[in-house]
Design an enzyme around this catalytic site. Structure first.
Site, PDB file in Angstrom:
ATOM      1  CE  LYS A 110      -3.061   2.999   0.444  1.00 32.99           C
ATOM      2  NZ  LYS A 110      -4.437   3.226   0.668  1.00 32.99           N
TER       3      LYS A 110
ATOM      4  CB  CYS B 125      -3.706   8.555   0.707  1.00 36.26           C
ATOM      5  SG  CYS B 125      -5.404   8.445   1.267  1.00 36.26           S
TER       6      CYS B 125
END
Ligand code: SAJ
Length: 420
Positions: A212, A266
């Site tokens: 991720k 993010c």
């Protein structure tokens, strides 16, 4: 395993859609959040965040009785933790929310339960979560000590959905499943298969965590390359948009688009989780962050230069008489999310320092946030273009693209998105 009851801890941008999608597959879902206000809103069948179509899915889930929100964890067969993982002042990851979520579910855990960490996390966070759970429940066994024989199964399955497309991407995207053991992975797959149509690909927890972080760092590095090019081209008097279009005609080149900086919650955060673990090795990743973080300041300098040039060309005017229009406040096109937005940062800095009028056009919001109301005015495209002496394009919203020809008359235009 049938998973009669699923609990989602953290009902934010990831947790709430995930809870609603499980509920839409007729699973009994208990959503848990520390925010009583959010819990009350959800229990009325409404939502406290902005995401297309989510209101309908949550409304149906609540009225049909499949989704219920609460502030106190209750027993369930699977727990998904989807809480924030911000960084601290020194860019070190802050695992405080994961720690308190783990400690809050520990008392209701029972043999056979599955606990999944979905929050984007630094490498090692899943093992740490399992350690916190084990500390709180010495009567149960966990994978770090009992491997395949453990009472509780643990996995890291990072979310990868794009804000604005969450419901669709939750179902369609492939899912990386990082179990602490193969049995943990197998159980996690059976949970996600309830709604995931993409492939569920098995790895271990540490690789899933790093995967991720790698995805978002890869995008950050690519955007930094484009942003650096834009600053180089500005010095060399080359149109960076034309340059990128030309270079991308090469069959193996695919440069992303420069902008006023990288926003959102993010991409501007996750690369730091790699840097903080491996500062000596992560040189490129750190530099990319620095390049992207410096871009809003570069844009602000450009605005100052534009004001000076305008005053030079109009010597009878003072800076108090110079009107600036900023186009866009959101962190990317066609959404209303202003959090961590470079456009918002730039506009606010200009409004705080420029003595003249500053206007903003943001077609996706009805009113300005309270901290901007006194220093900015929210206007429409036509008003801004008619009144502004300096025009700054910060977000390439579709409304601006559609009015592209109207920008042709704008003098002193700073186009950070290559709209014109
Ligand atoms: N941006 C540019 N130039 C580009 C592309 C983006 O300046 O060519 C800027 C945008 O304007 C924005 C920022 O980057 O300010 C981030 O936008 P984004 O669309 O790249 O990503 P997010 O933050 O909305 O979502 C990302 C996604 N990750 C990847 O595409 C690798 C999403 O799949 C993740 O699930 C999400 O982060 C997350 O939750 O981690």
């Amino acid at each position: 395993m049938p998973f009669t009851t699923i609990s989602v801890i953290g009902l934010g941008y990831i947790g709430l859609p995930t809870a609603a999608v499980f509920a839409s597959r007729k699973k009994k879902v208990i959503g848990v959040d520390v925010n009583q206000k959010a819990v009350d809103i959800i229990n009325r069948g409404q939502i406290h965040i902005v995401e297309p179509d989510l209101d309908m899915v949550v409304h149906a889930a609540v009225t049909e009785g499949y989704l219920r929100a609460t502030t106190q964890p209750e027993p369930a067969d699977a727990f998904l933790i989807a809480v924030p993982t911000p960084f601290k002042d020194d860019y070190e990851p802050d695992l405080g929310y994961i720690e308190s979520a783990s400690k809050s579910i520990a008392p209701v855990l029972k043999k056979g339960d599955l606990v999944i960490l979905e929050s984007t996390s630094p490498v090692g966070a899943t093992e740490q979560m399992s350690a916190w759970l084990s500390e709180a429940r010495p009567d149960l066994t966990f994978p770090q000590t009992h491997g395949e024989d453990s009472d509780i199964r643990i996995a890291h399955c990072p979310e990868r959905v794009l804000p604005g497309h969450v419901l669709q991407e939750l179902v369609q995207n492939d899912r990386v499943i990082g179990g602490m053991t193969p049995k943990c992975s197998a159980l996690a797959i059976s949970l996600y298969k309830i709604f995931v149509q993409g492939e569920c690909i098995v790895t271990n927890a540490r690789t899933a965590e790093m995967c991720k972080l790698t995805e978002n760092s890869s995008r950050d590095v690519s955007i930094a390359f484009a942003n650096e090019l834009s600053m180089i081209c500005d010095k060399l008097d080359i149109n960076v948009w034309e340059l990128i279009r030309l270079a991308n005609r090469h069959p193996r080149v695919n440069i992303l688009q420069p902008g006023p900086g990288v926003g959102g919650h993010c991409i501007a955060v996750d690369p730091w989780f790699i840097v903080s673990k491996t500062p000596e090795q992560a040189r490129l990743i750190r530099t990319a962050r620095e390049v992207n973080d410096s871009k809003p300041l570069w844009v602000i300098e450009k605005v100052k230069i534009a004001v000076a040039e305008y005053l030079q060309a109009n010597p009878s005017k003072t800076s108090k008489e110079v009107t600036i229009a900023c186009f866009g406040l959101a962190f990317k096109p066609d959404i209303d999310d202003l959090r961590e937005s470079p456009a918002l940062f730039i506009t606010k800095k200009i409004a705080d320092t420029h003595p003249g009028k500053v206007m903003v056009v943001e077609p996706n919001i009805q009113t300005l946030p309270n901290n901007l109301k006194d220093i900015l005015s929210l206007v429409d495209i036509a008003t801004a273009l008619k009144t502004a002496d300096i025009t700054i394009v910060l977000v390439d919203h579709k409304e601006f693209k559609e009015s592209k020809s109207k920008f042709a008359s704008a003098t002193h235009l700073i186009d950070t998105r290559g709209l014109i």
